[in-house]
Design a protein around this motif. Structure first.
Motif, PDB file in Angstrom:
ATOM      1  N   VAL A 125      10.891   3.394   3.514  1.00 14.78           N
ATOM      2  CA  VAL A 125      10.830   4.775   3.015  1.00 14.78           C
ATOM      3  C   VAL A 125      12.097   5.104   2.225  1.00 14.78           C
ATOM      4  O   VAL A 125      12.037   5.689   1.141  1.00 14.78           O
ATOM      5  N   LYS A 126      13.256   4.710   2.760  1.00 14.10           N
ATOM      6  CA  LYS A 126      14.513   4.971   2.055  1.00 14.10           C
ATOM      7  C   LYS A 126      14.591   4.202   0.742  1.00 14.10           C
ATOM      8  O   LYS A 126      15.108   4.715  -0.267  1.00 14.10           O
ATOM      9  N   ASN A 183      -2.013   9.901  -0.158  1.00 10.12           N
ATOM     10  CA  ASN A 183      -2.184  10.174   1.264  1.00 10.12           C
ATOM     11  C   ASN A 183      -0.857  10.237   2.001  1.00 10.12           C
ATOM     12  O   ASN A 183       0.155   9.669   1.567  1.00 10.12           O
ATOM     13  N   ASN A 184      -0.892  10.929   3.152  1.00 12.09           N
ATOM     14  CA  ASN A 184       0.211  10.809   4.095  1.00 12.09           C
ATOM     15  C   ASN A 184       0.225   9.385   4.639  1.00 12.09           C
ATOM     16  O   ASN A 184      -0.818   8.733   4.741  1.00 12.09           O
ATOM     17  N   CYS A 185       1.415   8.882   4.988  1.00  8.77           N
ATOM     18  CA  CYS A 185       1.552   7.483   5.405  1.00  8.77           C
ATOM     19  C   CYS A 185       2.153   7.376   6.797  1.00  8.77           C
ATOM     20  O   CYS A 185       3.099   8.102   7.136  1.00  8.77           O
ATOM     21  N   PRO A 236       0.809  -1.233   0.000  1.00 16.24           N
ATOM     22  CA  PRO A 236       0.000   0.000   0.000  1.00 16.24           C
ATOM     23  C   PRO A 236       0.836   1.275   0.000  1.00 16.24           C
ATOM     24  O   PRO A 236       0.439   2.274  -0.613  1.00 16.24           O
ATOM     25  N   VAL A 237       1.988   1.228   0.640  1.00 10.96           N
ATOM     26  CA  VAL A 237       2.864   2.404   0.658  1.00 10.96           C
ATOM     27  C   VAL A 237       3.493   2.608  -0.712  1.00 10.96           C
ATOM     28  O   VAL A 237       3.615   3.735  -1.201  1.00 10.96           O
ATOM     29  N   VAL A 238       3.891   1.516  -1.350  1.00 14.52           N
ATOM     30  CA  VAL A 238       4.452   1.592  -2.704  1.00 14.52           C
ATOM     31  C   VAL A 238       3.405   2.151  -3.677  1.00 14.52           C
ATOM     32  O   VAL A 238       3.689   3.056  -4.461  1.00 14.52           O
TER      33      VAL A 238
END
Length: 419
Positions: A236-237, A220-222, A205-207
């Motif tokens: 994140v990195k 969205n903000n995560c 979902p973040v990807v």
């Protein structure tokens, strides 16, 4: 008036790109061009200094034209900012950006820099009146640079800034907020998504959110929360490394500098890049003033985040606010309101992903995948037994523990030692 002296005058008159004159490359060049009355040893010394500045790592150049081009495209000035913001698209129109005189200055500066980029070693040594003292072949005693073929045109510079931004944000991909500045990180962590074994489905979902952000779609903000060592920060990195070529940049904003968020926003707004504002290891105590600051940012206060920025935060706590003994006993008359206040902050992150410590089966899978990537040949059962012992010593299984164990195993096995 000889041509080198005239070139020096043109470069001295740089206006929009005046900041280049403060760099070592230009300072050493002026030093060399001013050495025509010096004895051969002093002339050679200044020549060597210029060549050293040209060849240094910062220049990242194969030739003089490459070095000058890099200085130009990474310079932060009024024109590069306007070009990055799409305000200087029509380079030949005086109405396109600022005044006609300003645009004339840009053209004049770039013409002088283009002339400099074509400067040959023979031109300099040929103008030196005592060159005969070097012998029949003066250049055989001096390091000669390549001129190169990189073109410096106003249109090309504008295209570069529109695609890559300007200044440090065009040159670097990762930054950290410190002492009131976004400081470039020259050697960011090179972790990749492929190297983060075992959490592919969890982080998807973040990807997906990041790809939507880069595609100009709603995003969205995560909040990435969960157990230590499970790859929250590394995810994140890794996203930065995966998508930096698509214009993604990362600014790490330590919690104590949350009040400087408006300054960060002002600095990056309008740049043709996408920014992740990264808040690592986020948690608050009751009454923490930074809690109020972050809440205001997420709610969209006066200094709300621009369209080209998202906030990605990591935390060991789902609700970000640590519980106190008094809050658990419920001595607060409005305990329900207090709990809702704690929940309200995390709820302002549209994407929330939980990174939990792996069970034994997943931990072993991560170990085997890492061992295969490293090319380690070892009996699977023996590998698992050694990994389990390592995890017990480290007080728990996690992807971080797995990587540390594989580093240890590779070192031992490469020396012919047993695990």
């Amino acid at each position: 008036m000889n041509s080198l002296y005239l070139l020096k005058i043109k470069l001295s008159a740089l206006s929009i790109y005046h900041g280049l004159l403060k760099t070592e490359l230009f300072d050493s060049l002026f030093d060399l061009l001013g050495a025509m009355d010096c004895p051969p040893d002093e002339f050679a010394l200044r020549w060597g200094r210029f060549f050293s500045a040209l060849s240094c790592e910062e220049s990242r150049a194969e030739s003089l034209s490459d070095a000058i081009y890099n200085k130009v495209v990474y310079d932060d000035n009024v024109f590069s900012r306007a070009a990055a913001g799409g305000e200087a698209v029509d380079c030949d129109s005086s109405e396109a950006w600022s005044s006609g005189k300003t645009m004339e200055a840009v053209h004049r500066d770039l013409a002088a820099l283009r002339e400099l980029s074509m400067l040959k070693p023979e031109d300099v040594i040929g103008a030196y009146p005592r060159r005969a003292e070097f012998g029949d072949d003066p250049l055989s005693l001096l390091p000669a640079w390549e001129c190169g073929t990189t073109e410096i045109t106003t249109e090309g510079i504008v295209r570069f800034h529109m695609a890559n931004g300007c200044g440090k944000y065009a040159r670097y991909i990762a930054f950290v907020r410190r002492n009131g500045r976004c400081i470039p990180i020259a050697n960011p962590d090179l972790v990749s998504l492929r190297s983060l074994n075992g959490y592919e489905e969890i982080r998807q979902p973040v990807v997906d959110n990041t790809i939507a952000f880069l595609d100009g779609l709603p995003a969205n903000n995560c909040l990435l929360y969960g157990d230590r060592g499970t790859g929250k920060s590394s995810t994140v990195k890794a996203l930065l490394n995966e998508y930096c070529d698509r214009g993604l940049r990362l600014i790490e904003l330590p919690k104590k500098y949350l009040s400087e968020f408006p300054d960060v926003v002002q600095e990056i707004a309008g740049l043709p890049l996408k920014f992740i504002i990264f808040i690592d290891d986020l948690s608050f105590q009751a009454g923490d003033e930074n809690y109020t600051a972050l809440k205001g940012i997420l709610e969209g206060g006066i200094a709300s985040r621009p369209d080209n920025a998202l906030i990605y935060a990591t935390s060991n706590r789902r609700h970000l606010v640590s519980e106190t003994e008094s809050s658990r006993r419920g001595d607060d008359l409005h305990r329900s309101d207090t709990i809702q206040e704690a929940l309200s902050l995390s709820d302002r992150f549209g994407v929330q992903v939980s990174f939990l410590a792996p069970d034994r089966k997943i931990f072993y899978r991560i170990i085997h995948e890492l061992a295969d990537e490293r090319g380690l040949i070892i009996d699977p059962e023996r590998l698992e037994m050694a990994a389990e012992k390592w995890a017990i010593k480290k007080a728990g299984r996690s992807p971080r523990t797995a990587v540390q164990f594989i580093d240890y195993a590779e070192s031992r096995l490469s020396r012919g030692l047993d695990l």
